[in-house]
Design a protein around this motif. Structure first.
Motif, PDB file in Angstrom:
ATOM      1  N   GLU A   1      37.150  38.755  45.148  1.00  0.00           N
ATOM      2  CA  GLU A   1      35.980  38.610  46.036  1.00  0.00           C
ATOM      3  C   GLU A   1      34.903  37.695  45.451  1.00  0.00           C
ATOM      4  N   GLN A   2      34.992  37.366  44.177  1.00  0.00           N
ATOM      5  CA  GLN A   2      34.031  36.462  43.547  1.00  0.00           C
ATOM      6  C   GLN A   2      34.387  34.990  43.757  1.00  0.00           C
TER       7      GLN A   2
ATOM      8  N   ILE B   1      37.724  42.053  34.913  1.00  0.00           N
ATOM      9  CA  ILE B   1      36.278  42.219  35.035  1.00  0.00           C
ATOM     10  C   ILE B   1      35.723  41.865  33.657  1.00  0.00           C
TER      11      ILE B   1
ATOM     12  N   LYS C   1      41.941  47.469  41.929  1.00  0.00           N
ATOM     13  CA  LYS C   1      40.507  47.519  42.209  1.00  0.00           C
ATOM     14  C   LYS C   1      39.778  46.397  41.458  1.00  0.00           C
TER      15      LYS C   1
ATOM     16  N   LYS D   1      37.924  43.022  43.048  1.00  0.00           N
ATOM     17  CA  LYS D   1      36.545  42.657  42.734  1.00  0.00           C
ATOM     18  C   LYS D   1      36.479  41.199  42.268  1.00  0.00           C
ATOM     19  N   ARG D   2      37.419  40.817  41.417  1.00  0.00           N
ATOM     20  CA  ARG D   2      37.472  39.440  40.920  1.00  0.00           C
ATOM     21  C   ARG D   2      37.803  38.464  42.058  1.00  0.00           C
TER      22      ARG D   2
END
Length: 120
Positions: free
Chosen positions: A103-104, A26, A96, A100-101
């Motif tokens: 999903e980008q 992140i 987690k 998140k990464r």
């Protein structure tokens, strides 16, 4: 990060210290994101591709995913390879954060839609 990651790139296994960089999973937002679990030790070229979301890590399998635009390029050899995970769980990459990464990455969304036979 060199010590916690055994001095090797998490993807390539390169141990050329001068070519290794600490990559944030992140992006850096201050002290709350500056923790080993939010990082990967990557060779400089792979760090750039990771930052550009052209390389992703599957957060469940902990394997390397390569964007379609990199097919036929040298880095394709890493597709499907398991990344190096430090032995100490405190330094292991956060699933987690990896999710998140992951999903980008727009190309992963398109690939998923393609596999589901859904038009974007």
């Amino acid at each position: 990060m060199l010590i916690t990651h055994n001095g090797k790139c998490a993807i390539s296994g390169s141990d050329v210290e001068q070519a290794l960089e600490a990559a944030h999973i992140i992006p850096y937002l201050g002290s709350e994101t500056n923790h080993p679990s939010n990082g990967l030790l990557l060779r400089a070229d792979l760090h750039t591709l990771f930052d550009l979301n052209l390389i992703a890590i599957d957060p469940e399998e902990m394997t390397v995913l390569i964007a379609p635009s990199l097919r036929g390029k040298y880095c394709e050899e890493f597709a499907g390879k398991k990344i190096y995970i430090p032995e100490n769980p405190m330094y292991a990459p956060s699933k987690k954060a990896l999710k998140k990464r992951y999903e980008q990455c727009e190309w992963l969304k398109k690939k998923l839609l393609y596999h589901l036979n859904v038009s974007p």
